[in-house]
Design an enzyme around this catalytic site. Structure first.
Site, PDB file in Angstrom:
ATOM      1  N   TYR A 223      -6.179   7.316  -3.788  1.00  0.00           N
ATOM      2  CA  TYR A 223      -6.273   7.739  -2.392  1.00  0.00           C
ATOM      3  C   TYR A 223      -7.497   7.136  -1.719  1.00  0.00           C
ATOM      4  O   TYR A 223      -7.423   6.643  -0.588  1.00  0.00           O
ATOM      5  CB  TYR A 223      -6.333   9.277  -2.313  1.00  0.00           C
TER       6      TYR A 223
ATOM      7  N   TYR B 225      -1.664  18.500   2.453  1.00  0.00           N
ATOM      8  CA  TYR B 225      -0.356  17.946   2.087  1.00  0.00           C
ATOM      9  C   TYR B 225       0.449  19.081   1.455  1.00  0.00           C
ATOM     10  O   TYR B 225       0.022  19.634   0.433  1.00  0.00           O
ATOM     11  CB  TYR B 225      -0.517  16.825   1.053  1.00  0.00           C
TER      12      TYR B 225
ATOM     13  N   LYS C 199      -1.722   4.433   3.046  1.00  0.00           N
ATOM     14  CA  LYS C 199      -2.181   3.160   2.478  1.00  0.00           C
ATOM     15  C   LYS C 199      -1.939   1.951   3.384  1.00  0.00           C
ATOM     16  O   LYS C 199      -2.533   0.894   3.172  1.00  0.00           O
ATOM     17  CB  LYS C 199      -1.468   2.893   1.138  1.00  0.00           C
TER      18      LYS C 199
ATOM     19  N   HIS D 206     -14.309  12.438   5.036  1.00  0.00           N
ATOM     20  CA  HIS D 206     -13.604  13.510   4.323  1.00  0.00           C
ATOM     21  C   HIS D 206     -13.818  13.360   2.825  1.00  0.00           C
ATOM     22  O   HIS D 206     -13.635  12.283   2.285  1.00  0.00           O
ATOM     23  CB  HIS D 206     -12.099  13.452   4.630  1.00  0.00           C
TER      24      HIS D 206
ATOM     25  N   PRO E 105       4.489   6.392   4.576  1.00  0.00           N
ATOM     26  CA  PRO E 105       3.161   6.765   5.060  1.00  0.00           C
ATOM     27  C   PRO E 105       2.386   7.753   4.189  1.00  0.00           C
ATOM     28  O   PRO E 105       1.165   7.845   4.330  1.00  0.00           O
ATOM     29  CB  PRO E 105       3.444   7.375   6.435  1.00  0.00           C
TER      30      PRO E 105
END
Ligand code: DHB
Length: 399
Positions: free
Chosen positions: A392, A206, A304, A72, A300
Site C-alpha cells: 500500500y 475500507y 495504485k 496518513h 482502484p
C-alpha cells in the site's frame, strides 16, 4: 517543429515527465486532447505514496502539496461488524502515504509547465504517429500528426511517449503482432461521490460487507470522498443522496458501536467508475514508449494507478537523462522490463484488495468465508499486515 521527446497526453504522467525532462535539460512538447479546465477538474484517486511525494517535491511541484496534503499513517479495515487498523510506519519501517487529489497534482504541474517549461498544448488532437518501426536508428524518427487551433500540424520527435491513458491512440501504434494484452474485468463498479461533509475519522476506511464494498476517503477537513460497490451498468441518477448515505452507513456498521454514522452533507459530484485490470507488454517499441494508463490499468482498490504511472515516468526520465549524459540507450532498452516488474506487483495487489473486499454477485458463502478468513489473518498476523502495508505504501523504486 522538432523536439527530443514528444509526449502525447497531459495528465499526471505526461506533465510530470515533461517536468523531469525539463529539469534534466531535455526538451519536450506535450500534446493534450482536452482543454485545460477539463484536465484540471477530472476526479481521480487521491492517495500518493511517499516516493510519489518525493519526486513531486524534487521536481518543484511540492509546495501546495506540503501545505494541503494530509499524511496518513494507516487505514482501517472493517469486516464482519469489526474494525482493525493497519499501522503503516510500524509495519514498514516508517513509511506512510498522503491524501492529495490527483486533480490537484495536475493543477500544480500545469501551472509549473506553463510558467517555466516546454510547450504544453491543450485541445491538440493526435491522429497518427508515423514512422514507428522496431528500429532505433536516428533516421527512423517518429512524426506525430495532430490538429491544433484548427490546423494540421506535425511534430518530429527523437522519441514519442504515450501518456494518453487507456483510451489513447499511442498503444495502437504498437503493431498487433508485437503487443500482448492481459486483461480482467470485474462484475461490479464503484459509485464515487464528493460531499461537503467532514470526514468522521482521520484515516481511510475500507469495508467488506455482504451488501458490498465501501470506502471512506477525504479531500480536506470539510470534504469527504466516498465510494460504494454497485452493479455494472448502474445509473448514478438511481442513487439519491439519502440512499447513498443510508447504504454507506449500513456497510460501515460496527457491532460494538451501533450508533456509528458518517457525517452527512450535500453530494456535489456522483459518477460510476468501471473496474478493470489490463497490462500491455512490452511498454516500448522502437522509439515509442508507453507510460501510465496507456500501458496498464488497475482496479482502484488500493489507489495504485497514479503511483504506478509516476513510477514509470521516473524510470523513463532517468533513462533519457542517462542517454543525454552518456550516449547510452541502456536504461531506455531496459525500460519495459524494469517497469513491468513493478506493474505486475501492483496488478496483483490491486486484484487482491479488490477480490478480498468486494462481494461478487456470483460468490458462494464458501468464498465469503475465505475473504473473512483472509481479513482476519491481516488483523492477527504482523506478517500478513506488513505484506498489505508494504504494498500500500509502495515498494522501493527500481534503481
Ligand atoms: C481513494 C481512492 C482509492 O481507490 C483508494 O483505494 C483510496 C482512496 C481516494 O480517491 O481518495
Amino acid at each position: 517543429m522538432h523536439t527530443t521527446v514528444g509526449i502525447i497526453g497531459g495528465g499526471p504522467s505526461g506533465l510530470l515527465l515533461a517536468r523531469l525532462l525539463h529539469n534534466a535539460g531535455i526538451d519536450s512538447v506535450v500534446l493534450e486532447r482536452r482543454d485545460r479546465a477539463y484536465v484540471e477538474q477530472r476526479q481521480r484517486a487521491g492517495i500518493l505514496e511517499q516516493a510519489t511525494v518525493d519526486v513531486l517535491r524534487a521536481a518543484g511541484a511540492g509546495e501546495r502539496l506540503d501545505r494541503e496534503g494530509m499524511p496518513h499513517d494507516g487505514i482501517e479495515l472493517r469486516y464482519g461488524g469489526r474494525a482493525h487498523r493497519v499501522d503503516f510506519p510500524a509495519l514498514t519501517g516508517g513509511r506512510r502515504v498522503w491524501v492529495y487529489a490527483q486533480t490537484e497534482v495536475v493543477k500544480d504541474l500545469v501551472a509549473l509547465q506553463l510558467a517555466d517549461g516546454g510547450p504544453l498544448y491543450f485541445e491538440a488532437e493526435v491522429h497518427a504517429v508515423e514512422g514507428v518501426t522496431a528500429s532505433d536508428r536516428a533516421e527512423d524518427r517518429p512524426v506525430i500528426r495532430y490538429t491544433h487551433e484548427g490546423r494540421e500540424k506535425t511534430l518530429t520527435c527523437d522519441y514519442v511517449v504515450g501518456c494518453d491513458g487507456f483510451h489513447g491512440v499511442t498503444r495502437g501504434m504498437l503493431p498487433e503482432g508485437v503487443r500482448t494484452t492481459y486483461e480482467r474485468t470485474y462484475p461490479y463498479s464503484w459509485l464515487g461521490i464528493l460531499a461537503d461533509a467532514p470526514p468522521v475519522y482521520d484515516e481511510l476506511i475500507y469495508a467488506h460487507s455482504e451488501r458490498g464494498f465501501a470506502l471512506a476517503s477525504m479531500r480536506s477537513e470539510s470534504v469527504s470522498r466516498l465510494y460504494l460497490q454497485v452493479p455494472n451498468g448502474t445509473d448514478p441518477a438511481d442513487w439519491s443522496d439519502g440512499r447513498i448515505w443510508d447504504e454507506l452507513d449500513a456497510r460501515f456498521a460496527l457491532d460494538a458501536n451501533p450508533e456509528w454514522r458518517l457525517k452527512r452533507g450535500t453530494v456535489t459530484s456522483k459518477a460510476v467508475l468501471p473496474m478493470r485490470s489490463h497490462v500491455t507488454e512490452p511498454m516500448r517499441y522502437g522509439r515509442v514508449f508507453l507510460a501510465g494508463d496507456a500501458a496498464h490499468i488497475v482496479p482502484p482498490t488500493g489507489a495504485k494507478g497514479l503511483n504506478l504511472a509516476v513510477a514509470d515516468v521516473i524510470v523513463l526520465a532517468r533513462a533519457f537523462a542517462h542517454l543525454k549524459d552518456t550516449g547510452s540507450t541502456g536504461l531506455l532498452d531496459a525500460y519495459s522490463d524494469t517497469c513491468l516488474r513493478r506493474v505486475w506487483r501492483a496488478e496483483h495487489f490491486s486484484y487482491f484488495m479488490t477480490t478480498t473486499l468486494h462481494a461478487d454477485p456470483e460468490q458462494s458463502p464458501f468464498e465469503t468465508r475465505l475473504q473473512l478468513s483472509q481479513l482476519d489473518r491481516i488483523a492477527t498476523s504482523e506478517h500478513a499486515a506488513a505484506e498489505l502495508a508494504e504494498n500500500y505504501t509502495g515498494l522501493p523504486l527500481a534503481q
